[in-house]
Write an enzyme that holds these catalytic residues in place. Sequence first.
Site, PDB file in Angstrom:
ATOM      1  N   SER A  11       0.808  -1.197   0.069  1.00 29.10           N
ATOM      2  CA  SER A  11       0.097  -0.062   0.053  1.00 29.10           C
ATOM      3  C   SER A  11       0.821   1.186  -0.084  1.00 29.10           C
ATOM      4  O   SER A  11       1.703   1.436   0.833  1.00 29.10           O
ATOM      5  CB  SER A  11      -0.918   0.018   1.344  1.00 29.10           C
ATOM      6  OG  SER A  11      -1.572   1.359   1.292  1.00 29.10           O
ATOM      7  N   HIS A  36      -1.519  -1.517  -3.992  1.00 35.27           N
ATOM      8  CA  HIS A  36      -2.690  -0.938  -3.393  1.00 35.27           C
ATOM      9  C   HIS A  36      -2.692   0.567  -3.421  1.00 35.27           C
ATOM     10  O   HIS A  36      -1.659   1.113  -2.708  1.00 35.27           O
ATOM     11  CB  HIS A  36      -2.737  -1.590  -2.196  1.00 35.27           C
ATOM     12  CG  HIS A  36      -3.919  -1.545  -1.395  1.00 35.27           C
ATOM     13  ND1 HIS A  36      -5.256  -2.316  -1.480  1.00 35.27           N
ATOM     14  CD2 HIS A  36      -4.108  -0.509  -0.388  1.00 35.27           C
ATOM     15  CE1 HIS A  36      -6.106  -1.613  -0.616  1.00 35.27           C
ATOM     16  NE2 HIS A  36      -5.470  -0.701  -0.149  1.00 35.27           N
ATOM     17  N   ASP A  38      -4.858   3.738  -1.993  1.00 31.70           N
ATOM     18  CA  ASP A  38      -5.603   4.355  -0.965  1.00 31.70           C
ATOM     19  C   ASP A  38      -6.470   5.774  -1.396  1.00 31.70           C
ATOM     20  O   ASP A  38      -5.434   6.458  -1.414  1.00 31.70           O
ATOM     21  CB  ASP A  38      -5.197   4.164   0.620  1.00 31.70           C
ATOM     22  CG  ASP A  38      -4.984   2.812   1.021  1.00 31.70           C
ATOM     23  OD1 ASP A  38      -6.081   2.179   0.854  1.00 31.70           O
ATOM     24  OD2 ASP A  38      -4.028   2.621   1.338  1.00 31.70           O
ATOM     25  N   MET A  40      -8.871   8.696  -0.436  1.00 35.33           N
ATOM     26  CA  MET A  40      -9.735   9.142   0.772  1.00 35.33           C
ATOM     27  C   MET A  40     -10.127  10.712   0.346  1.00 35.33           C
ATOM     28  O   MET A  40      -9.530  11.303  -0.225  1.00 35.33           O
ATOM     29  CB  MET A  40      -8.792   9.180   1.996  1.00 35.33           C
ATOM     30  CG  MET A  40      -8.248   7.707   2.291  1.00 35.33           C
ATOM     31  SD  MET A  40      -7.348   7.887   4.010  1.00 35.33           S
ATOM     32  CE  MET A  40      -6.359   6.463   3.840  1.00 35.33           C
ATOM     33  N   HIS A  69      -8.391   1.426  -3.947  1.00 27.56           N
ATOM     34  CA  HIS A  69      -9.257   1.256  -2.636  1.00 27.56           C
ATOM     35  C   HIS A  69     -10.141   2.548  -2.242  1.00 27.56           C
ATOM     36  O   HIS A  69      -9.593   3.551  -1.880  1.00 27.56           O
ATOM     37  CB  HIS A  69      -8.510   0.886  -1.450  1.00 27.56           C
ATOM     38  CG  HIS A  69      -9.180   0.637  -0.013  1.00 27.56           C
ATOM     39  ND1 HIS A  69      -8.728   0.565   1.035  1.00 27.56           N
ATOM     40  CD2 HIS A  69     -10.457   0.495   0.234  1.00 27.56           C
ATOM     41  CE1 HIS A  69      -9.555   0.216   2.072  1.00 27.56           C
ATOM     42  NE2 HIS A  69     -10.682   0.485   1.506  1.00 27.56           N
ATOM     43  N   MET A  71     -11.904   4.840  -0.380  1.00 30.87           N
ATOM     44  CA  MET A  71     -12.599   5.264   0.502  1.00 30.87           C
ATOM     45  C   MET A  71     -13.300   6.727   0.673  1.00 30.87           C
ATOM     46  O   MET A  71     -12.727   7.433   1.190  1.00 30.87           O
ATOM     47  CB  MET A  71     -11.629   5.124   1.845  1.00 30.87           C
ATOM     48  CG  MET A  71     -10.981   3.769   2.136  1.00 30.87           C
ATOM     49  SD  MET A  71      -9.590   3.928   3.160  1.00 30.87           S
ATOM     50  CE  MET A  71      -8.344   4.015   1.758  1.00 30.87           C
ATOM     51  N   MET A 140     -11.567  -5.250   6.258  1.00 34.19           N
ATOM     52  CA  MET A 140     -10.663  -4.149   6.842  1.00 34.19           C
ATOM     53  C   MET A 140     -10.252  -4.506   8.382  1.00 34.19           C
ATOM     54  O   MET A 140     -11.109  -4.915   9.246  1.00 34.19           O
ATOM     55  CB  MET A 140     -11.560  -2.626   6.993  1.00 34.19           C
ATOM     56  CG  MET A 140     -11.560  -2.103   5.771  1.00 34.19           C
ATOM     57  SD  MET A 140     -10.073  -1.642   4.727  1.00 34.19           S
ATOM     58  CE  MET A 140      -9.046  -0.660   5.960  1.00 34.19           C
ATOM     59  N   ASP A 178      -6.497  -5.735   5.123  1.00 35.55           N
ATOM     60  CA  ASP A 178      -5.841  -4.390   5.109  1.00 35.55           C
ATOM     61  C   ASP A 178      -5.776  -3.667   6.425  1.00 35.55           C
ATOM     62  O   ASP A 178      -6.908  -3.319   6.942  1.00 35.55           O
ATOM     63  CB  ASP A 178      -6.870  -3.554   4.032  1.00 35.55           C
ATOM     64  CG  ASP A 178      -6.078  -2.258   3.601  1.00 35.55           C
ATOM     65  OD1 ASP A 178      -4.952  -2.077   4.054  1.00 35.55           O
ATOM     66  OD2 ASP A 178      -6.868  -1.459   2.757  1.00 35.55           O
TER      67      ASP A 178
END
Length: 226
Positions: A11, A36, A38, A40, A69, A71, A140, A178
């Site tokens: 990640s 990966h 992330d 947000m 991912h 979020m 998660m 994760d």
Amino acid sequence: MQNDFIKLAPSILAADFAHLGEQVAEAERAGADRIHVDVMDGHFVPNIAIGAPIVQSLRRITHLPMETHLMISDPDFFLDEFAEAGSTSFLVHWEGNNNLHRTVQRIKTLGKRAGVAINPATPASVLEEILPDLDQVLVMTVNPGFGHQQFLQSTLHKIQRVAQMIGQIRPDCELEVDGGIDEATAPMVVAAGANVLVAGTSIFAADKSVAAAMESLRDAVSQIAR
Ligand code: DX5
Ligand code: ZN
């Protein structure tokens, strides 16, 4: 049984962004299975991170799949942008999505792999109806929003339950975890049934090279019985 089938998904949230390309290249050379990413929005989670331009830049320097991912609230608004930038799969959250089935179908229409993520307080049972459509489930193992958090032991039982459901309903679906995954927690999640490990801090912010950190993680799970 030797666990050669465990996949590592470094990640980049924990990477040094001044040297992001080099760190991703190092992870690729060390045998990472995917990267990966992330995303947000400061709303779905109390933090902001990583937009599509980063994916677009990394796409030029790595052949690895880039799983994204999301979020974020209203992930549907951003699927096209990330798909064009080079994302190869999307992990969208069950929480807060009143139209999860539609989101998953949109991802598949874009020709991308579809995954659903569930937060620590969300039960495995919410996956039952959507599971036949999924390539990945992400459990998660911390509350989403930040790297470098402590692994929540209470998620182990849920990983076992999700593994059972996958075995019964959709055996080809990957079971990914994760948050807080390191040499100590990786054996526990693999024993519980996980087969893809997302790891940020333990790969990019360890007191050793990216390659050595990935080797340690692989060693930690190499003899775990399933
Ligand atoms: C947390 C992110 C994770 C994060 C994991 O919300 O979804 O992917 O990067 O970081 P570590 O491995 O440091 O817990
Ligand atoms: Zn993540």
